[in-house]
Design a protein around this motif. Structure first.
Motif, PDB file in Angstrom:
ATOM      1  N   LYS A 432     -11.258 -16.891 -26.900  1.00  0.00           N
ATOM      2  CA  LYS A 432     -11.574 -15.663 -27.455  1.00  0.00           C
ATOM      3  C   LYS A 432     -10.337 -14.992 -28.177  1.00  0.00           C
ATOM      4  O   LYS A 432      -9.317 -15.441 -27.979  1.00  0.00           O
ATOM      5  CB  LYS A 432     -11.969 -14.683 -26.123  1.00  0.00           C
ATOM      6  CG  LYS A 432     -13.092 -15.007 -25.584  1.00  0.00           C
ATOM      7  CD  LYS A 432     -13.633 -13.985 -24.367  1.00  0.00           C
ATOM      8  CE  LYS A 432     -13.879 -12.622 -24.759  1.00  0.00           C
ATOM      9  NZ  LYS A 432     -14.268 -11.685 -23.910  1.00  0.00           N
ATOM     10  N   PRO A 434      -9.475 -11.345 -31.116  1.00  0.00           N
ATOM     11  CA  PRO A 434     -10.007 -10.659 -32.414  1.00  0.00           C
ATOM     12  C   PRO A 434     -10.242 -11.338 -33.424  1.00  0.00           C
ATOM     13  O   PRO A 434      -9.697 -12.419 -33.656  1.00  0.00           O
ATOM     14  CB  PRO A 434      -8.817  -9.397 -32.497  1.00  0.00           C
ATOM     15  CG  PRO A 434      -8.119  -9.692 -31.495  1.00  0.00           C
ATOM     16  CD  PRO A 434      -8.217 -10.981 -30.951  1.00  0.00           C
ATOM     17  N   SER A 435     -11.333 -11.010 -34.166  1.00  0.00           N
ATOM     18  CA  SER A 435     -11.638 -11.490 -35.535  1.00  0.00           C
ATOM     19  C   SER A 435     -10.536 -11.636 -36.422  1.00  0.00           C
ATOM     20  O   SER A 435      -9.712 -10.540 -36.703  1.00  0.00           O
ATOM     21  CB  SER A 435     -12.732 -10.778 -36.123  1.00  0.00           C
ATOM     22  OG  SER A 435     -13.056 -11.482 -37.234  1.00  0.00           O
ATOM     23  N   LYS A 439      -8.388 -18.041 -34.176  1.00  0.00           N
ATOM     24  CA  LYS A 439      -8.888 -18.944 -33.562  1.00  0.00           C
ATOM     25  C   LYS A 439      -9.282 -20.431 -34.083  1.00  0.00           C
ATOM     26  O   LYS A 439      -8.986 -21.505 -33.716  1.00  0.00           O
ATOM     27  CB  LYS A 439     -10.283 -18.436 -32.715  1.00  0.00           C
ATOM     28  CG  LYS A 439      -9.832 -17.179 -31.946  1.00  0.00           C
ATOM     29  CD  LYS A 439     -11.111 -16.534 -31.170  1.00  0.00           C
ATOM     30  CE  LYS A 439     -12.122 -16.010 -32.340  1.00  0.00           C
ATOM     31  NZ  LYS A 439     -11.780 -14.989 -33.121  1.00  0.00           N
ATOM     32  N   GLU A 546     -18.263 -21.083 -32.912  1.00  0.00           N
ATOM     33  CA  GLU A 546     -19.333 -19.991 -33.298  1.00  0.00           C
ATOM     34  C   GLU A 546     -20.566 -20.886 -33.562  1.00  0.00           C
ATOM     35  O   GLU A 546     -21.305 -20.546 -34.209  1.00  0.00           O
ATOM     36  CB  GLU A 546     -19.039 -19.060 -34.482  1.00  0.00           C
ATOM     37  CG  GLU A 546     -17.771 -18.089 -34.008  1.00  0.00           C
ATOM     38  CD  GLU A 546     -18.113 -17.017 -33.486  1.00  0.00           C
ATOM     39  OE1 GLU A 546     -19.477 -16.688 -32.706  1.00  0.00           O
ATOM     40  OE2 GLU A 546     -17.186 -16.155 -32.889  1.00  0.00           O
ATOM     41  N   ALA A 549     -23.909 -18.704 -33.115  1.00  0.00           N
ATOM     42  CA  ALA A 549     -23.982 -17.256 -33.406  1.00  0.00           C
ATOM     43  C   ALA A 549     -25.195 -16.811 -34.100  1.00  0.00           C
ATOM     44  O   ALA A 549     -25.494 -15.966 -33.967  1.00  0.00           O
ATOM     45  CB  ALA A 549     -22.848 -17.200 -34.319  1.00  0.00           C
ATOM     46  N   ILE A 577     -15.252 -21.283 -29.112  1.00  0.00           N
ATOM     47  CA  ILE A 577     -15.142 -20.071 -29.927  1.00  0.00           C
ATOM     48  C   ILE A 577     -16.286 -19.226 -29.696  1.00  0.00           C
ATOM     49  O   ILE A 577     -17.306 -19.562 -30.578  1.00  0.00           O
ATOM     50  CB  ILE A 577     -14.486 -20.173 -31.213  1.00  0.00           C
ATOM     51  CG1 ILE A 577     -13.020 -20.782 -31.161  1.00  0.00           C
ATOM     52  CG2 ILE A 577     -14.289 -18.807 -31.747  1.00  0.00           C
ATOM     53  CD1 ILE A 577     -12.569 -20.993 -32.468  1.00  0.00           C
ATOM     54  N   HIS A 579     -17.856 -14.941 -29.568  1.00  0.00           N
ATOM     55  CA  HIS A 579     -17.941 -13.449 -29.190  1.00  0.00           C
ATOM     56  C   HIS A 579     -18.902 -13.004 -27.950  1.00  0.00           C
ATOM     57  O   HIS A 579     -18.735 -11.889 -27.649  1.00  0.00           O
ATOM     58  CB  HIS A 579     -17.907 -12.746 -30.393  1.00  0.00           C
ATOM     59  CG  HIS A 579     -16.744 -12.907 -31.215  1.00  0.00           C
ATOM     60  ND1 HIS A 579     -16.848 -13.833 -32.323  1.00  0.00           N
ATOM     61  CD2 HIS A 579     -15.558 -12.291 -31.340  1.00  0.00           C
ATOM     62  CE1 HIS A 579     -15.673 -13.805 -32.835  1.00  0.00           C
ATOM     63  NE2 HIS A 579     -14.794 -12.760 -32.277  1.00  0.00           N
ATOM     64  N   ARG A 580     -19.984 -13.709 -28.088  1.00  0.00           N
ATOM     65  CA  ARG A 580     -21.251 -13.258 -27.201  1.00  0.00           C
ATOM     66  C   ARG A 580     -20.703 -13.087 -25.535  1.00  0.00           C
ATOM     67  O   ARG A 580     -20.351 -14.456 -25.281  1.00  0.00           O
ATOM     68  CB  ARG A 580     -22.368 -14.009 -27.300  1.00  0.00           C
ATOM     69  CG  ARG A 580     -23.146 -13.666 -28.622  1.00  0.00           C
ATOM     70  CD  ARG A 580     -24.354 -14.286 -28.618  1.00  0.00           C
ATOM     71  NE  ARG A 580     -25.264 -14.245 -29.874  1.00  0.00           N
ATOM     72  CZ  ARG A 580     -26.431 -14.698 -30.148  1.00  0.00           C
ATOM     73  NH1 ARG A 580     -26.738 -15.976 -29.178  1.00  0.00           N
ATOM     74  NH2 ARG A 580     -26.766 -14.506 -31.212  1.00  0.00           N
ATOM     75  N   GLN A 590     -10.723 -19.662 -19.509  1.00  0.00           N
ATOM     76  CA  GLN A 590     -10.746 -18.729 -20.846  1.00  0.00           C
ATOM     77  C   GLN A 590      -9.136 -18.722 -21.494  1.00  0.00           C
ATOM     78  O   GLN A 590      -8.296 -18.559 -20.644  1.00  0.00           O
ATOM     79  CB  GLN A 590     -11.109 -17.256 -20.360  1.00  0.00           C
ATOM     80  CG  GLN A 590     -11.138 -16.484 -21.636  1.00  0.00           C
ATOM     81  CD  GLN A 590     -11.677 -14.993 -21.109  1.00  0.00           C
ATOM     82  OE1 GLN A 590     -12.874 -14.659 -21.103  1.00  0.00           O
ATOM     83  NE2 GLN A 590     -10.854 -14.249 -21.219  1.00  0.00           N
ATOM     84  N   GLU A 592      -7.334 -16.572 -24.527  1.00  0.00           N
ATOM     85  CA  GLU A 592      -7.363 -15.147 -25.147  1.00  0.00           C
ATOM     86  C   GLU A 592      -6.172 -15.108 -26.075  1.00  0.00           C
ATOM     87  O   GLU A 592      -5.175 -15.083 -25.374  1.00  0.00           O
ATOM     88  CB  GLU A 592      -7.986 -14.025 -24.309  1.00  0.00           C
ATOM     89  CG  GLU A 592      -8.147 -12.912 -25.018  1.00  0.00           C
ATOM     90  CD  GLU A 592      -8.597 -11.590 -24.074  1.00  0.00           C
ATOM     91  OE1 GLU A 592      -9.040 -10.613 -24.728  1.00  0.00           O
ATOM     92  OE2 GLU A 592      -8.600 -11.724 -22.937  1.00  0.00           O
TER      93      GLU A 592
END
Length: 624
Positions: A432, A434-435, A439, A546, A549, A577, A579-580, A590, A592
């Motif tokens: 995980k 931030p965008s 990642k 993702e 996604a 990777i 975000h959900r 995890q 991060e």
């Protein structure tokens, strides 16, 4: 300013010395591009074809010498009204012309054959190098990073068009130059013997110039060549830019075609039209400038060529009217002068082609430099990682590990510094952050394709990555599913089962349908097809970026359960990777990425934790 492939009209110095140095550098580049083919596995056929073309060119010049002599005899027969000689010479002309036609046809055929074989070899060589060592990927990264001003643009145009132009111009111009030199050597003696001496008195002193017509031809062509060079010189840079602007225009149209659905949904047609108009306006503006320069050159070359038609008659007319020579000799002088003048005017006649060839050579040279640099950079990274792998006991255990890992952006900004991490078989890790935190960049580093990373990393064997934007080649569905392996490697039952397991049963009967699957399938269907590819090939480790996604939560849960069951069955692992929050239920670890304060050595640091209440047992992770 120094010479560079992106600035082909500059030189490394001023004056004669600088121009000679620039010319030597250019010749070195041409040799570096040309020599590999004639030293390759196809060298004997290449050399044989080249030798045959040279022999045919020499034979063509010899035929011109015979035809020049025929001019004298034929026109003398006309002047003397000698009918017998007239018909004899017509018969002689028939077989001379027939022989010349045969030579011309096979010279053309073998020249084209050599050009095609040379282009095929160069294209295969450049494709292999462009696609090897991730050079194509590194070139695109460098192109948009702003770190290199001379990064090769439009590799597709370099390989498809520039190689074709380079081989065509190289053969035609080199054979043309050979013809010019041999023709000059063959006819200069004839012209010397026919022209006689030119006598005149100046200041009470008599002068006698032997071979006057030869000296007039040399003077005429030297003056013409110098003027041509200064008139046509701007065409080199304009040809270079024209190829680049044409390629940019074509590339943007290809992008509009590839992203047609997204552009249509966004109603972005006016923006795309404006951008295409801007690019095409640049193409037209440069082309108009090129036309204007070519017009100036055409003015001079046509004047030069037309004047050359009557120039030998003007110079030789006094001797003809005085009775010193007959009509046949006058026509032979005109023919010989024309051949000598054509030979000496080779630069005048071919300047536009030389300018285009120079531009093409500069573009290929810059592409050669960049592709070599990209491959060298990738090999250095792989070599560094391979040394680390040989010292890492995790190599035999199927463990994902990294130590002292530093990851940067192409701009030089450091994302992570001194990271150490490890994931063992049986682990399922959620990644995980931030965008835009890097990642996906760390995934690329694990895969060994990110050239802006340093440190030691170990990727487990039998690993597959599911990128955010999976690639599917146009063609049969079975080929898109099995990519990059041959579809024949898998049975229809295995392909259909993979599609059904990935919730695409409606495609199971379409294995032999050909389509543009990246355009035809929705985003969710593309992601399910990418997961079907994983379920078909059954890797030990899966890296999903993702990967779900675009799916609903029910489909996402079903597919993650299948992926999780598979990696556990083969004693592998998974790194995702996502975000959900719902994806976390399928992972027991995890990682991060946490933002660091301004002024830190890196933008982010890696924080590890264990996810509770999951079926998979936790495995320790170490990080610096």
């Amino acid at each position: 300013m120094s010479a560079s492939p992106m600035n082909p009209t500059t030189s490394t110095g001023t004056g004669i010395t600088g121009k000679l140095s620039a010319f030597r550098q250019f010749c070195t580049r041409v040799w570096a591009l040309s020599a590999p083919y004639f030293k390759s596995e196809d060298k004997w056929k290449a050399r044989g074809l080249l030798l045959a073309i040279i022999v045919l060119n020499l034979a063509a010049v010899y035929m011109l010498v015979l035809l020049n002599d025929w001019n004298r005899v034929f026109y003398d027969a006309l002047q003397n009204k000698n009918e017998a000689v007239f018909w004899t010479q017509l018969g002689r002309f028939t077989y001379l012309a027939f022989a010349f036609i045969i030579i011309a046809v096979y010279r053309f055929y073998l020249t084209q054959l050599l050009q095609v074989r040379w282009r095929a070899w160069m294209t295969a060589n450049y494709l292999q190098r462009w696609l090897a060592d991730h050079a194509f990927y590194s070139l695109e990264l460098a192109r948009f990073s702003g770190t290199q001003q001379t990064t090769a643009d439009n590799p597709d145009q370099r390989i498809q068009e520039d190689i074709n132009l380079f081989t065509t111009y190289s053969i035609s111009l080199s054979m043309g130059l050979l013809n010019a030199v041999v023709t000059l050597v063959s006819f200069v003696g004839i012209l010397w013997s026919l022209s006689g001496a030119f006598a005149f008195t100046l200041g009470g002193t008599s002068y006698n110039i032997p071979g006057f017509m030869v000296w007039m031809a040399v003077l005429y062509c030297v003056v013409g060549s110098v003027i041509t060079h200064y008139i046509g010189r701007p065409q080199i840079r304009l040809n270079f830019l024209q190829q680049r602007y044409e390629a940019d225009f074509r590339h943007h149209m290809v992008r509009v075609r590839e992203y047609s659905e997204a552009i249509a949904l966004d109603k972005g047609e006016p923006v795309e039209r404006a951008q295409l108009d801007t690019r095409f306006s640049t193409v037209l503006a440069n082309y108009l400038a090129l036309i204007r320069k070519q017009k100036n050159l055409v003015w001079f070359t046509n004047f030069f060529g037309q004047a050359a038609v009557v120039f030998p008659f003007i110079v030789a007319a006094p001797r003809f009217f005085s009775g010193a020579i007959q009509l046949g000799e006058l026509m032979q002088i005109s023919s010989a002068f024309g051949r000598v003048q054509d030979s000496l005017s080779w630069l005048v006649d071919n300047y536009s082609s030389l300018a285009a060839w120079r531009a093409t050579t500069d573009r290929l040279t810059s592409f050669e430099d960049n592709i070599s640099a990209a491959a060298q950079q990738t090999r250095a990274q792989i070599a560094a990682n391979s040394i680390a792998n040989s010292q890492n006991p995790a190599a035999a255990s199927g463990t994902l590990s990294a130590s002292d890992l530093t990851v940067s952006l192409p701009t030089g900004l450091t994302l992570l510094s001194g990271v150490a991490l490890q994931a063992n078989p049986g682990d399922s890790v959620l990644f995980k952050g931030p965008s835009g935190s890097g990642k996906s960049t760390l995934f690329r580093t694990f895969a060994g394709i990110w050239p802006f990373a340093k440190g030691r990393s170990q990727l487990p064997p039998e690993t597959m990555f599911i990128p955010q934007r999976p690639y599917f080649p146009d063609g049969r569905l079975r080929d898109a599913l099995a990519y990059p392996e041959p579809a024949a490697q898998y049975s229809d039952e295995a392909l259909q089962r993979a599609l059904a397991d990935a919730l695409l049963p409606q495609l199971a009967s379409r294995l032999d349908d050909s389509d543009a699957w990246s355009q035809k399938l929705s985003g969710g269907e593309q992601q399910r097809l990418a997961i079907a590819r994983v379920l078909l090939k059954k890797p030990s480790w899966v890296f999903a970026d993702e990967a779900t996604a675009a799916l609903d939560e029910v489909s996402e849960k079903t597919l993650y359960e299948k992926l999780q069951a598979h990696v556990r069955a083969v004693h592998g692992g998974m790194v995702s990777i996502a975000h959900r929050p719902s994806v976390a239920a399928f992972h027991n670890r995890q990682w991060e990425l946490v933002k660091q304060p301004d002024g830190s050595a890196a933008q982010y640091t890696l924080k590890e934790s264990t996810l509770p209440d999951n079926a998979l047992p936790p495995t320790p992770l170490k990080s610096t």
